[in-house]
Design a protein around this motif. Structure first.
Motif, short mmCIF file in Angstrom:
data_model
loop_
_atom_site.label_atom_id
_atom_site.label_comp_id
_atom_site.label_asym_id
_atom_site.label_seq_id
_atom_site.Cartn_x
_atom_site.Cartn_y
_atom_site.Cartn_z
N ALA A 155 0.85 -1.18 0.00
CA ALA A 155 0.00 0.00 0.00
C ALA A 155 0.89 1.24 0.00
CB ALA A 155 -0.93 0.01 1.21
N LEU A 156 0.27 2.39 -0.21
CA LEU A 156 0.93 3.68 -0.08
C LEU A 156 0.27 4.42 1.07
CD1 LEU A 156 1.37 4.98 -3.75
CD2 LEU A 156 3.15 4.13 -2.22
N LEU A 157 1.10 5.02 1.92
CA LEU A 157 0.60 5.86 2.99
C LEU A 157 0.58 7.30 2.48
CD1 LEU A 157 2.51 4.30 6.01
CD2 LEU A 157 0.24 3.72 5.11
N VAL A 158 -0.61 7.88 2.42
CA VAL A 158 -0.81 9.20 1.82
C VAL A 158 -1.02 10.22 2.94
CG1 VAL A 158 -2.19 10.55 0.19
CG2 VAL A 158 -1.85 8.11 -0.19
N PRO A 159 -0.16 11.25 3.03
CA PRO A 159 -0.31 12.25 4.10
C PRO A 159 -1.56 13.09 3.89
CG PRO A 159 1.34 12.96 2.52
CD PRO A 159 0.94 11.56 2.12
N PRO A 160 -1.87 13.98 4.84
CA PRO A 160 -3.04 14.87 4.66
C PRO A 160 -2.99 15.56 3.30
CG PRO A 160 -2.20 15.08 6.89
CD PRO A 160 -1.25 14.17 6.17
N ILE A 161 -4.12 15.56 2.61
CA ILE A 161 -4.20 16.00 1.21
C ILE A 161 -4.48 17.49 1.15
CG2 ILE A 161 -5.40 15.64 -0.98
CD1 ILE A 161 -6.12 12.84 0.02
N PRO A 162 -3.66 18.28 0.43
CA PRO A 162 -3.94 19.71 0.28
C PRO A 162 -5.28 19.94 -0.43
CG PRO A 162 -1.71 19.18 -0.44
CD PRO A 162 -2.41 17.88 -0.23
N GLY A 163 -5.88 21.09 -0.16
CA GLY A 163 -7.17 21.39 -0.76
C GLY A 163 -7.14 21.37 -2.27
N GLU A 164 -5.99 21.77 -2.88
CA GLU A 164 -5.89 21.79 -4.34
C GLU A 164 -5.90 20.39 -4.94
OE1 GLU A 164 -3.64 25.33 -2.68
OE2 GLU A 164 -3.89 23.19 -2.24
N LEU A 165 -5.67 19.36 -4.11
CA LEU A 165 -5.61 17.99 -4.61
C LEU A 165 -6.78 17.15 -4.08
CD1 LEU A 165 -1.79 17.21 -4.24
CD2 LEU A 165 -3.02 17.94 -6.27
N ARG A 166 -7.89 17.80 -3.78
CA ARG A 166 -9.03 17.04 -3.24
C ARG A 166 -9.59 16.05 -4.24
NH1 ARG A 166 -12.48 21.71 0.03
NH2 ARG A 166 -10.94 22.03 1.70
N ALA A 167 -9.29 16.25 -5.52
CA ALA A 167 -9.78 15.30 -6.53
C ALA A 167 -8.94 14.03 -6.59
CB ALA A 167 -9.78 15.97 -7.91
N LEU A 168 -7.89 13.94 -5.77
CA LEU A 168 -7.00 12.78 -5.81
C LEU A 168 -7.75 11.50 -5.42
CD1 LEU A 168 -4.16 11.53 -6.02
CD2 LEU A 168 -3.81 12.13 -3.61
N ARG A 169 -7.71 10.52 -6.31
CA ARG A 169 -8.33 9.23 -6.04
C ARG A 169 -7.40 8.07 -6.34
NH1 ARG A 169 -10.86 12.02 -3.70
NH2 ARG A 169 -13.11 12.40 -3.61
N PRO A 194 -9.71 5.24 -0.39
CA PRO A 194 -11.10 4.85 -0.12
C PRO A 194 -12.07 5.87 -0.72
CG PRO A 194 -9.75 4.71 1.87
CD PRO A 194 -8.92 5.40 0.84
N PRO A 195 -13.30 5.45 -1.03
CA PRO A 195 -14.27 6.39 -1.62
C PRO A 195 -14.50 7.63 -0.76
CG PRO A 195 -15.05 4.13 -1.78
CD PRO A 195 -13.84 4.09 -0.93
N ARG A 196 -14.61 7.43 0.54
CA ARG A 196 -14.80 8.56 1.44
C ARG A 196 -13.54 8.66 2.31
NH1 ARG A 196 -21.09 8.13 3.55
NH2 ARG A 196 -22.07 8.29 1.48
#
Length: 318
Positions: A155-169, A194-196
């Motif tokens: 898996a990849l551990l993803v840090p808190p996502i910046p607002g500009e990258l909220r579309a990251l899926r 995850p979806p949410r």
């Protein structure tokens, strides 16, 4: 300005990270940002403009000495000559369009009938960065985010996502591997959030697929090089240029004592110091890695078939 068919315009988008994106990708990112901000009507308006962005088209523009379009109603006599002997094989008198483009009138004339239609453009994935940017280079505002993405087991551990990258899926990691015939080939490991997802905490994106040569690949993945990471939205549109996958962070191992429940479904993990006494965790980011390597049956070879092997890593902060 609302775009309508037939309007000639140029679109150039340069985001804060200094990356130039194709108009279709840029419009999509802007629409996603508006939707994330709660402005659904504005997002729908931006997506409606995507239909007006056509592909490359052949143009035959008459220009002045200074490079500007000559303008409408300018008349021209066209003559098509054979290259071998210079004999004229077709002639026509045409007028330029509003933007100085002779292509529509020439195509409808006897001269245009001798031209083959332009071939369909072959999409070529852009290699990032597409062009060097003049001036002093500026650090990407997402550099810290990318440096904290961590490969942990499967898996990849993803840090808190910046607002500009909220579309990251979706995150895609390219890796050089040896194929069945002993040749080096590029494979793509696909990880999905995850979806949410809570963008304010570290999230775990499990690997959902590994694509090898011969599989059907999205065109956007072709921009990735070996040991690079790509960030994509749910439609596989790139959100950032590919970046090198950072190395593992310098974690220090902490000895623990594990107390399990009688049904072996719960456990207390207690950190201890060198003397074996309880030593509370310091505030910060900690990784909990769970691994199992247990024999399934007796075998001369301890492989993944005869042994049950699995690992999972979780990140906790306090």
């Amino acid at each position: 300005m609302e775009l309508t068919p037939g309007v000639v315009f140029s679109v150039g988008v340069l985001f804060q990270d200094g990356t130039a994106l194709p108009p279709v990708t840029a419009f999509g990112l802007i629409a996603d940002a508006l939707e994330a901000a709660g402005d659904g009507a504005a997002a729908a308006a931006w997506r409606a403009q995507l239909a007006t962005l056509g592909g490359p088209a052949r143009r035959f523009v008459a220009v002045r000495h200074d490079g500007g379009a000559l303008g409408a109603a300018a008349g021209f006599d066209l003559e098509l000559r054979r290259d071998a002997d210079g004999v004229a094989v077709a002639t026509a008198s045409v007028n330029a369009g509003a933007d100085g483009d002779l292509e529509p009138a020439a195509a409808a004339s006897p001269v245009g009938s001798l031209f083959a239609p332009p071939p369909e453009p072959t999409p070529t994935p852009a290699r990032w960065p597409p062009l060097p940017i003049r001036g002093r280079p500026r650090p990407s505002p997402f550099a810290t985010f990318l440096e904290q993405v961590e490969l942990a087991d499967d898996a990849l551990l993803v840090p808190p996502i910046p607002g500009e990258l909220r579309a990251l899926r979706r995150l895609v990691r390219a890796e050089r591997a040896q194929g069945e015939r002993g040749r080096d080939e590029l494979v793509f490991h696909v990880y999905e959030l995850p979806p949410r997802v809570d963008p304010t905490v570290t999230n775990r994106a499990p690997r959902v697929a590994t694509l090898v040569p011969g599989d059907r690949l999205p065109e956007s993945y072709a921009a990735l090089g070996p040991d690079e990471l790509g960030l994509f939205d749910e439609r596989n549109r790139p959100l950032l240029p590919p970046a090198p996958l950072p190395g593992p962070p310098p974690y220090a191992d902490v000895p623990v004592v594990i107390l399990g429940s009688g049904d072996e479904l719960r456990a207390l993990v207690i950190p201890v110091g060198p003397s074996g006494d309880h030593a509370p965790f310091e505030a910060g980011v900690h990784r909990l890695r769970f691994a199992i390597d247990r024999a399934r049956w007796r075998s001369e070879t301890a492989d993944d078939v005869s042994r049950y092997r699995a690992a999972s890593t979780r990140v906790v902060s306090w």
